[in-house]
Design an enzyme around this catalytic site. Sequence first.
Site, PDB file in Angstrom:
ATOM      1  N   LYS A  53       0.841  -1.206   0.000  1.00 31.14           N
ATOM      2  CA  LYS A  53       0.000   0.000   0.000  1.00 31.14           C
ATOM      3  C   LYS A  53       0.874   1.254   0.000  1.00 31.14           C
ATOM      4  O   LYS A  53       0.615   2.220  -0.727  1.00 31.14           O
ATOM      5  CB  LYS A  53      -0.951  -0.026   1.211  1.00 31.14           C
ATOM      6  N   GLN A  97      -4.818  -1.820   9.397  1.00 35.35           N
ATOM      7  CA  GLN A  97      -4.580  -3.131   8.788  1.00 35.35           C
ATOM      8  C   GLN A  97      -5.140  -4.221   9.712  1.00 35.35           C
ATOM      9  O   GLN A  97      -4.825  -4.266  10.892  1.00 35.35           O
ATOM     10  CB  GLN A  97      -3.067  -3.327   8.564  1.00 35.35           C
ATOM     11  N   ASP A 120     -11.244   2.430   3.642  1.00 37.29           N
ATOM     12  CA  ASP A 120     -11.474   0.985   3.498  1.00 37.29           C
ATOM     13  C   ASP A 120     -12.980   0.682   3.418  1.00 37.29           C
ATOM     14  O   ASP A 120     -13.375  -0.408   3.031  1.00 37.29           O
ATOM     15  CB  ASP A 120     -10.885   0.232   4.707  1.00 37.29           C
TER      16      ASP A 120
END
Length: 301
Positions: A53, A97, A120
């Site tokens: 990322k 994460q 997200d």
Amino acid sequence: MTAQIIDGKALSRQLRAGFRERVGHLQAQGVQPGLAVILVGENPASQVYVGNKIKACEECGVRSLHVGLPADVSEAEVLATIERLNADEQVHGILVQLPLPPHIPVARVLEAIAVDKDVDGFHLYNVGALVTGHSIFPPCTPYGVQLLLDATGTDVAGQNVVVVGASNIVGKPMGLMLLQREATVTICHAKTRDLAQHTILADILIVAAGKPGLIVPQMVKRGAIVIDVGINRLPDGRIVGDVCFDEVKEKASWITPVPGGVGPMTVTMLIENTLRSAERSFPLARGDDRHGWDAPPAARA
Ligand code: NAD
């Protein structure tokens, strides 16, 4: 019939070239798009995903902020970190994460992220927006799958779509997105009886179970589009999906490879959502109002 390959790497490259232009446009208006990635602990797979990322951010000109926290960090400290990033005007996207260590409640952490930085798309508000068809930040993996399907030129309306896997991050949002596009959607999971009875009817089969070899050709309708979301590392080190690629590609019309299919698109859509957030934060910096943000102020966490 041998299936055509849906090349996620090539599509990602194309999209990322467009991102650099959008970043340039934002920078010209004095806005430097920024993404903060919080990693708790040292899970090796998570470290790889976070690394990918950060690399994608660099490639597209997005500033990345990697916040590493120790595995024994307290819940309060994680929440305080998110609060700080929520208030930071230079941060347009915040990602935590997953998975988190067991002592940290995932739901409370995800809900602490400001909804207008939830790139997200896992905050309850964004999940609700997806359910009602007013997607704000579509979750990255299903969003990427949607673009891969678009790349085949297929109109999903009226098609039988079978999604294998019902997780909150892939299967469920995937089903909702395609339902919104008027597909007829079936979502299967580990308790589904006779999986093949469902998959054989799929015009579009999307598999996200995390089980190598789960989908064999007998389970696939001739001419189906097959999207393999699975990422599994075999004992010999090879990375494979959930679909028996070599055999199923002889029956499908289109198929994604693993690696090189859905994986690169997930990271690309994260950058898309971050840019969308930066463009919303500074309306003059966007060329049009495609990405209009219409949430009431009260909805902002
Ligand atoms: P998960 O473990 O949270 O969920 C798996 C789902 O599959 C569950 O709903 C479970 O009921 C179902 N399932 C398990 N075994 C099954 C079986 N035999 N038959 C039918 N359904 C079954 O996993 P997840 O986070 O949704 O990820 C799924 C897979 O996708 C994993 O391999 C993961 O690594 C991969 N993944 C890939 C990307 C990407 O960018 N390509 C992103 C996220 C996840």
